[in-house]
Design an enzyme around this catalytic site. Structure first.
Site, PDB file in Angstrom:
ATOM      1  N   ASP A   8       0.869  -1.166   0.000  1.00 30.39           N
ATOM      2  CA  ASP A   8       0.000   0.000   0.000  1.00 30.39           C
ATOM      3  C   ASP A   8       0.920   1.234   0.000  1.00 30.39           C
ATOM      4  O   ASP A   8       2.121   1.101   0.251  1.00 30.39           O
ATOM      5  CB  ASP A   8      -0.864  -0.057   1.277  1.00 30.39           C
ATOM      6  CG  ASP A   8      -1.565   1.245   1.545  1.00 30.39           C
ATOM      7  OD1 ASP A   8      -2.233   1.745   0.633  1.00 30.39           O
ATOM      8  OD2 ASP A   8      -1.439   1.768   2.682  1.00 30.39           O
ATOM      9  N   ASP A  10      -0.188   5.107   0.998  1.00 29.97           N
ATOM     10  CA  ASP A  10      -0.443   6.096   2.057  1.00 29.97           C
ATOM     11  C   ASP A  10      -0.450   5.428   3.424  1.00 29.97           C
ATOM     12  O   ASP A  10      -1.237   4.503   3.664  1.00 29.97           O
ATOM     13  CB  ASP A  10      -1.775   6.807   1.812  1.00 29.97           C
ATOM     14  CG  ASP A  10      -1.722   7.633   0.544  1.00 29.97           C
ATOM     15  OD1 ASP A  10      -0.936   8.589   0.516  1.00 29.97           O
ATOM     16  OD2 ASP A  10      -2.451   7.314  -0.417  1.00 29.97           O
TER      17      ASP A  10
HETATM   18  C1  XBP Z   1      -5.231   6.177   0.895  1.00 33.55           C
HETATM   19  C2  XBP Z   1      -6.341   7.073   0.662  1.00 33.55           C
HETATM   20  C3  XBP Z   1      -6.186   8.188  -0.250  1.00 33.55           C
HETATM   21  C4  XBP Z   1      -5.459   9.410   0.117  1.00 33.55           C
HETATM   22  C5  XBP Z   1      -5.647  10.455  -0.946  1.00 33.55           C
HETATM   23  O1  XBP Z   1      -5.706   4.879   1.167  1.00 33.55           O
HETATM   24  O2  XBP Z   1      -7.407   6.859   1.143  1.00 33.55           O
HETATM   25  O3  XBP Z   1      -7.466   8.623  -0.461  1.00 33.55           O
HETATM   26  O4  XBP Z   1      -5.952   9.918   1.351  1.00 33.55           O
HETATM   27  O5  XBP Z   1      -5.506   9.991  -2.215  1.00 33.55           O
HETATM   28  P1  XBP Z   1      -4.740   3.628   1.015  1.00 33.55           P
HETATM   29  P2  XBP Z   1      -6.282  10.627  -3.480  1.00 33.55           P
HETATM   30  O6  XBP Z   1      -3.512   3.933   1.801  1.00 33.55           O
HETATM   31  O7  XBP Z   1      -5.502   2.513   1.629  1.00 33.55           O
HETATM   32  O8  XBP Z   1      -4.490   3.405  -0.434  1.00 33.55           O
HETATM   33  O9  XBP Z   1      -6.759  11.985  -3.091  1.00 33.55           O
HETATM   34  O10 XBP Z   1      -5.238  10.657  -4.556  1.00 33.55           O
HETATM   35  O11 XBP Z   1      -7.430   9.711  -3.787  1.00 33.55           O
HETATM   36 MG    MG Z   2      -2.845   3.083   3.570  1.00 34.94          MG
END
Ligand code: XBP
Ligand code: MG
Length: 236
Positions: A8, A10
């Site tokens: 993953d 973020d």
């Molecule tokens: C990450 C997210 C993303 C970021 C923003 O989830 O939920 O929405 O907050 O990204 P994960 P965008 O780590 O589970 O992938 O604004 O580019 O959508």
């Molecule tokens: Mg995440």
């Protein structure tokens, strides 16, 4: 046999939310003079909604967000999200975001042993690619057999779509892979595809339900900063 590690982005590669996405959302809201502000606590709740566009949509649908007279709905929302991503990438360029412990070490170890790397993220592809280029190196996207991101699938985490897509693109069985995640929606998405999951915790997701994860660790660990295993037995 382990054939691929699926990361993953973020919260897993870097703690992008608190000082990256959240601040960028708030700046985009201020520029558009919306009078909206997402505090750290409120944002922790909003993180249950995967995807930036989906998060704004959910916030508006809750009815607590005053909308300006000239609000045009979806086109405005998409512009707002695009601006948020621009600000996020500027913050990345300014060095506001760093890799979490052990991430680079694990990627390098995998590469040296011929284990493939992949990305499965809810975030926009441009954000994911900007992050690995900035924090790992300009050539880093070529390290990954698959970079699955954002709207490449119809439903975002906790739906299993992005992990299903990644598995098919890798052409591997779930038991030949391991997923590194940081959030409950992410763990649920991966487990729904029968993928083994290691969850690495941080302040934003510490209180979530990780009972479905095979292992829970504080972080991926470095020689001088070992991780603590909180759930599941470390494999020998
Ligand atoms: C990450 C997210 C993303 C970021 C923003 O989830 O939920 O929405 O907050 O990204 P994960 P965008 O780590 O589970 O992938 O604004 O580019 O959508
Ligand atoms: Mg995440």
């Amino acid at each position: 046999q382990l054939r691929a590690i699926i990361f993953d982005v973020d919260g897993t590669l870097a703690e992008t939310e608190r000082v990256g996405h959240r601040v960028a959302f708030n700046q985009a809201f201020a520029e558009r003079q919306l009078g909206w502000h997402w505090s750290e606590d409120h944002y922790a709740q909003l993180l249950h909604i995967g995807g930036g566009k989906e998060r704004i949509r959910h916030f508006i649908a809750q009815g607590a967000a005053p909308l300006p007279q000239d609000w045009q709905g979806e086109p405005d929302l998409l512009r707002l999200h695009q601006r948020k991503n621009q600000i996020y990438q500027e913050r990345l360029d300014q060095g506001q975001i760093q890799l979490r412990p052990g991430v680079l070490r694990l990627m390098q170890a995998a590469r040296s042993k011929g284990v493939q790397l992949a990305i499965a993220t809810t975030s926009s592809p441009s954000n994911a690619i900007a992050l690995i280029q900035k924090l790992i190196g300009p050539e880093a996207p070529s390290w990954f057999t698959v970079i699955a991101a954002g709207d490449m699938v119809p439903h975002k985490k906790p739906a299993p779509d992005i992990y299903q897509f990644t598995l098919e693109a890798l052409d591997l069985l779930p038991q030949e892979c391991v997923v590194i995640e940081d959030s409950e929606p992410g763990v649920r998405a991966a487990r729904a595809c029968h993928l083994p999951v290691i969850a690495t915790l941080h302040d934003y997701t510490r209180g979530q339900d990780f009972s479905q994860a095979n292992w829970v660790v504080t972080h991926l660990g470095e020689a001088d900063n070992p991780c603590t295993v909180l759930q599941g037995a470390p494999q020998t």
